[in-house]
Design a protein around this motif. Structure first.
Motif, PDB file in Angstrom:
ATOM      1  N   LEU A   1      -6.730  -7.501 -15.602  1.00  0.00           N
ATOM      2  CA  LEU A   1      -8.153  -7.192 -15.768  1.00  0.00           C
ATOM      3  C   LEU A   1      -8.562  -6.007 -14.895  1.00  0.00           C
ATOM      4  O   LEU A   1      -9.278  -5.105 -15.347  1.00  0.00           O
ATOM      5  CB  LEU A   1      -8.989  -8.420 -15.422  1.00  0.00           C
ATOM      6  N   ILE A   2      -8.101  -6.014 -13.645  1.00  0.00           N
ATOM      7  CA  ILE A   2      -8.434  -4.902 -12.744  1.00  0.00           C
ATOM      8  C   ILE A   2      -7.792  -3.616 -13.230  1.00  0.00           C
ATOM      9  O   ILE A   2      -8.429  -2.563 -13.274  1.00  0.00           O
ATOM     10  CB  ILE A   2      -7.986  -5.216 -11.306  1.00  0.00           C
ATOM     11  N   ARG A   3      -6.543  -3.706 -13.637  1.00  0.00           N
ATOM     12  CA  ARG A   3      -5.834  -2.497 -14.078  1.00  0.00           C
ATOM     13  C   ARG A   3      -6.487  -1.935 -15.327  1.00  0.00           C
ATOM     14  O   ARG A   3      -6.624  -0.715 -15.483  1.00  0.00           O
ATOM     15  CB  ARG A   3      -4.366  -2.810 -14.336  1.00  0.00           C
ATOM     16  N   GLY A   4      -6.926  -2.824 -16.230  1.00  0.00           N
ATOM     17  CA  GLY A   4      -7.616  -2.367 -17.422  1.00  0.00           C
ATOM     18  C   GLY A   4      -8.897  -1.640 -17.073  1.00  0.00           C
ATOM     19  O   GLY A   4      -9.242  -0.615 -17.676  1.00  0.00           O
ATOM     20  N   GLN A   5      -9.612  -2.155 -16.093  1.00  0.00           N
ATOM     21  CA  GLN A   5     -10.846  -1.506 -15.672  1.00  0.00           C
ATOM     22  C   GLN A   5     -10.543  -0.173 -14.989  1.00  0.00           C
ATOM     23  O   GLN A   5     -11.257   0.819 -15.180  1.00  0.00           O
ATOM     24  CB  GLN A   5     -11.582  -2.421 -14.699  1.00  0.00           C
ATOM     25  N   LEU A   6      -9.468  -0.134 -14.192  1.00  0.00           N
ATOM     26  CA  LEU A   6      -9.106   1.124 -13.525  1.00  0.00           C
ATOM     27  C   LEU A   6      -8.736   2.181 -14.546  1.00  0.00           C
ATOM     28  O   LEU A   6      -9.097   3.349 -14.426  1.00  0.00           O
ATOM     29  CB  LEU A   6      -7.935   0.886 -12.573  1.00  0.00           C
ATOM     30  N   MET A   7      -7.970   1.773 -15.569  1.00  0.00           N
ATOM     31  CA  MET A   7      -7.557   2.737 -16.587  1.00  0.00           C
ATOM     32  C   MET A   7      -8.743   3.233 -17.397  1.00  0.00           C
ATOM     33  O   MET A   7      -8.845   4.413 -17.701  1.00  0.00           O
ATOM     34  CB  MET A   7      -6.525   2.079 -17.515  1.00  0.00           C
ATOM     35  N   SER A   8      -9.690   2.324 -17.718  1.00  0.00           N
ATOM     36  CA  SER A   8     -10.845   2.753 -18.489  1.00  0.00           C
ATOM     37  C   SER A   8     -11.756   3.660 -17.675  1.00  0.00           C
ATOM     38  O   SER A   8     -12.451   4.516 -18.205  1.00  0.00           O
ATOM     39  CB  SER A   8     -11.632   1.527 -18.976  1.00  0.00           C
ATOM     40  N   ALA A   9     -11.705   3.458 -16.337  1.00  0.00           N
ATOM     41  CA  ALA A   9     -12.569   4.266 -15.466  1.00  0.00           C
ATOM     42  C   ALA A   9     -12.149   5.735 -15.448  1.00  0.00           C
ATOM     43  O   ALA A   9     -12.943   6.618 -15.178  1.00  0.00           O
ATOM     44  CB  ALA A   9     -12.548   3.718 -14.039  1.00  0.00           C
ATOM     45  N   THR A  10     -10.869   5.992 -15.724  1.00  0.00           N
ATOM     46  CA  THR A  10     -10.379   7.377 -15.678  1.00  0.00           C
ATOM     47  C   THR A  10     -10.153   7.951 -17.069  1.00  0.00           C
ATOM     48  O   THR A  10      -9.679   9.070 -17.197  1.00  0.00           O
ATOM     49  CB  THR A  10      -9.052   7.440 -14.908  1.00  0.00           C
ATOM     50  N   ALA A  11     -10.472   7.165 -18.096  1.00  0.00           N
ATOM     51  CA  ALA A  11     -10.248   7.627 -19.464  1.00  0.00           C
ATOM     52  C   ALA A  11     -11.259   8.697 -19.853  1.00  0.00           C
ATOM     53  O   ALA A  11     -12.380   8.711 -19.353  1.00  0.00           O
ATOM     54  CB  ALA A  11     -10.341   6.439 -20.410  1.00  0.00           C
TER      55      ALA A  11
ATOM     56  N   VAL B   1       0.818  -1.222   0.000  1.00  0.00           N
ATOM     57  CA  VAL B   1       0.000   0.000   0.000  1.00  0.00           C
ATOM     58  C   VAL B   1       0.848   1.267   0.000  1.00  0.00           C
ATOM     59  O   VAL B   1       0.323   2.359  -0.202  1.00  0.00           O
ATOM     60  CB  VAL B   1      -0.984   0.024   1.194  1.00  0.00           C
ATOM     61  N   ALA B   2       2.139   1.132   0.206  1.00  0.00           N
ATOM     62  CA  ALA B   2       3.029   2.295   0.161  1.00  0.00           C
ATOM     63  C   ALA B   2       3.402   2.676  -1.269  1.00  0.00           C
ATOM     64  O   ALA B   2       3.995   3.744  -1.492  1.00  0.00           O
ATOM     65  CB  ALA B   2       4.296   2.017   0.972  1.00  0.00           C
ATOM     66  N   GLU B   3       3.049   1.845  -2.245  1.00  0.00           N
ATOM     67  CA  GLU B   3       3.372   2.143  -3.642  1.00  0.00           C
ATOM     68  C   GLU B   3       2.555   3.333  -4.136  1.00  0.00           C
ATOM     69  O   GLU B   3       1.440   3.586  -3.687  1.00  0.00           O
ATOM     70  CB  GLU B   3       3.097   0.917  -4.518  1.00  0.00           C
ATOM     71  N   GLU B   4       3.120   4.060  -5.097  1.00  0.00           N
ATOM     72  CA  GLU B   4       2.474   5.271  -5.610  1.00  0.00           C
ATOM     73  C   GLU B   4       1.259   4.972  -6.464  1.00  0.00           C
ATOM     74  O   GLU B   4       0.248   5.659  -6.399  1.00  0.00           O
ATOM     75  CB  GLU B   4       3.485   6.082  -6.432  1.00  0.00           C
ATOM     76  N   ASP B   5       1.341   3.939  -7.290  1.00  0.00           N
ATOM     77  CA  ASP B   5       0.297   3.624  -8.265  1.00  0.00           C
ATOM     78  C   ASP B   5      -0.577   2.488  -7.739  1.00  0.00           C
ATOM     79  O   ASP B   5      -0.068   1.461  -7.298  1.00  0.00           O
ATOM     80  CB  ASP B   5       0.960   3.229  -9.589  1.00  0.00           C
ATOM     81  N   LEU B   6      -1.914   2.655  -7.788  1.00  0.00           N
ATOM     82  CA  LEU B   6      -2.806   1.645  -7.239  1.00  0.00           C
ATOM     83  C   LEU B   6      -2.698   0.319  -7.982  1.00  0.00           C
ATOM     84  O   LEU B   6      -2.798  -0.747  -7.377  1.00  0.00           O
ATOM     85  CB  LEU B   6      -4.256   2.137  -7.267  1.00  0.00           C
ATOM     86  N   GLY B   7      -2.464   0.377  -9.288  1.00  0.00           N
ATOM     87  CA  GLY B   7      -2.288  -0.861 -10.041  1.00  0.00           C
ATOM     88  C   GLY B   7      -1.093  -1.645  -9.527  1.00  0.00           C
ATOM     89  O   GLY B   7      -1.146  -2.878  -9.415  1.00  0.00           O
ATOM     90  N   THR B   8      -0.030  -0.930  -9.198  1.00  0.00           N
ATOM     91  CA  THR B   8       1.153  -1.576  -8.637  1.00  0.00           C
ATOM     92  C   THR B   8       0.847  -2.149  -7.261  1.00  0.00           C
ATOM     93  O   THR B   8       1.303  -3.242  -6.910  1.00  0.00           O
ATOM     94  CB  THR B   8       2.314  -0.580  -8.548  1.00  0.00           C
TER      95      THR B   8
ATOM     96  N   ALA C   1      -7.169   6.570  -3.725  1.00  0.00           N
ATOM     97  CA  ALA C   1      -7.093   6.627  -5.184  1.00  0.00           C
ATOM     98  C   ALA C   1      -8.349   7.279  -5.771  1.00  0.00           C
ATOM     99  O   ALA C   1      -8.278   8.026  -6.757  1.00  0.00           O
ATOM    100  CB  ALA C   1      -6.915   5.224  -5.753  1.00  0.00           C
ATOM    101  N   VAL C   2      -9.507   7.018  -5.153  1.00  0.00           N
ATOM    102  CA  VAL C   2     -10.741   7.667  -5.601  1.00  0.00           C
ATOM    103  C   VAL C   2     -10.662   9.171  -5.345  1.00  0.00           C
ATOM    104  O   VAL C   2     -10.986   9.995  -6.219  1.00  0.00           O
ATOM    105  CB  VAL C   2     -11.964   7.057  -4.878  1.00  0.00           C
ATOM    106  N   ARG C   3     -10.214   9.557  -4.151  1.00  0.00           N
ATOM    107  CA  ARG C   3     -10.117  10.984  -3.810  1.00  0.00           C
ATOM    108  C   ARG C   3      -9.133  11.725  -4.705  1.00  0.00           C
ATOM    109  O   ARG C   3      -9.361  12.878  -5.082  1.00  0.00           O
ATOM    110  CB  ARG C   3      -9.683  11.152  -2.342  1.00  0.00           C
ATOM    111  N   ASP C   4      -8.026  11.036  -5.056  1.00  0.00           N
ATOM    112  CA  ASP C   4      -6.984  11.691  -5.849  1.00  0.00           C
ATOM    113  C   ASP C   4      -7.282  11.676  -7.339  1.00  0.00           C
ATOM    114  O   ASP C   4      -6.491  12.204  -8.129  1.00  0.00           O
ATOM    115  CB  ASP C   4      -5.637  10.991  -5.604  1.00  0.00           C
ATOM    116  N   GLY C   5      -8.406  11.070  -7.743  1.00  0.00           N
ATOM    117  CA  GLY C   5      -8.752  11.044  -9.150  1.00  0.00           C
ATOM    118  C   GLY C   5      -8.106   9.922  -9.926  1.00  0.00           C
ATOM    119  O   GLY C   5      -8.222   9.860 -11.160  1.00  0.00           O
ATOM    120  N   GLU C   6      -7.411   9.034  -9.230  1.00  0.00           N
ATOM    121  CA  GLU C   6      -6.814   7.885  -9.912  1.00  0.00           C
ATOM    122  C   GLU C   6      -7.895   6.921 -10.375  1.00  0.00           C
ATOM    123  O   GLU C   6      -7.727   6.212 -11.363  1.00  0.00           O
ATOM    124  CB  GLU C   6      -5.834   7.176  -8.966  1.00  0.00           C
TER     125      GLU C   6
END
Length: 206
Positions: free
Chosen positions: A196-206, A79-86, A147-152
Motif C-alpha cells: 500500500l505504501i509503495r503504491g502510494q509512493l509510486m503514484s506520488a511520482t507518476a 536505510v542503506a538500501e537504494e530504493d525507499l520501497g525496499t 527520498a523527497v530531495r532526490d525526487g523519489e
C-alpha cells in the motif's frame, strides 16, 4: 589433589545464560524476577551469577542491551538500501522476523515486554528504549527526507507522517507478536502495508 576452581562452572554458556535470564525479565520485569528464579533458570549458584555478571542488575542490563541492539541493526541495514520501497519493506519484514524468532534463540518480543516498564538503579529502561526508538525513527526519517530531495517522492510528501506510519505499524506488529499472532499472519500484514505504501509512493511520482 586437583586444584578446585572458583567462579562459574566449566559448562557455563554466557549467551545461553543471557537468553534464559532475558526470558524471565521480558515476562516478569526486573523487579518481578528474583535472584532465586534466575539462578534456578541458569543453573548457577548466586556466587557464580555474581562472578559472571556482577549483580542481578548487571545481568539485566546485558540482556536488555544484547537484544535491544538487534532492533537498531534492522534499521541500520535497511536505510542503506537504494530504493525507499525496499527500505520500508525490509524494516517491516525484518521486524516481524525479529519479533517471532524461535524461543530457543530469542526471549520474545522485547518492545512489548514487561522489561519495557521496569528498570534498575543504573539503567532506566524506559529512557533506554526511548533512545532506541528515537534513533530508529531518526534514521528512517532521514532516509525518507532524502527520498523527497532526490525526487523519489513528490515534493509535497510529509516525511514525518510517512515515518510515523511505518513506526506505528512496527509497534503494532510487536504487540500482536506478543499476543501470539503467527509469523505468517504478521508477514501478511507487513507485506500488505508495504504494498500500500509503495503504491502510494509510486503514484506520488507518476
Amino acid at each position: 589433589m586437583p586444584q578446585r576452581t572458583r567462579g562459574r562452572p566449566p559448562a557455563f554458556d554466557r549467551d545461553l545464560a543471557i537468553l534464559e535470564a532475558a526470558r524471565l525479565f521480558w515476562r516478569f520485569g526486573y523487579s518481578g524476577t528474583s535472584t532465586r528464579a534466575l539462578t534456578a533458570a541458569l543453573g548457577l549458584s548466586t556466587s557464580s551469577l555474581y562472578a559472571a555478571f556482577g549483580s542481578k542488575a548487571g545481568l539485566f542490563e546485558e540482556a536488555v542491551r544484547t537484544y535491544a541492539e538487534r532492533y537498531r541493526e534492522i534499521y541500520r541495514r535497511s536505510v542503506a538500501e537504494e530504493d525507499l520501497g525496499t527500505v520500508i519493506g525490509h524494516i517491516l519484514t525484518g521486524s516481524v522476523h525479529e519479533f517471532t524468532r524461535p524461543g530457543d534463540t530469542h526471549p520474545g518480543c522485547l518492545l512489548s515486554s514487561a522489561a519495557m516498564t521496569d528498570s534498575t538503579s543504573t539503567l532506566d529502561t524506559s529512557a533506554y528504549f526511548a533512545e532506541l526508538h528515537g534513533w530508529n525513527e531518526r534514521a528512517l526519517l532521514g532516509r525518507v527526507e532524502r527520498a523527497v530531495r532526490d525526487g523519489e517522492l513528490s515534493p509535497g510528501t510529509e516525511a514525518a507522517a510517512l515515518t510515523g506510519l511505518v513506526q506505528s505499524v512496527v509497534h503494532g506488529l510487536s504487540v500482536r507478536a506478543r499476543l501470539g499472532t503467527s509469523r505468517d499472519s504478521l508477514l501478511t500484514t507487513a507485506r500488505l502495508t508495504h504494498d500500500l505504501i509503495r503504491g502510494q509512493l509510486m503514484s506520488a511520482t507518476a
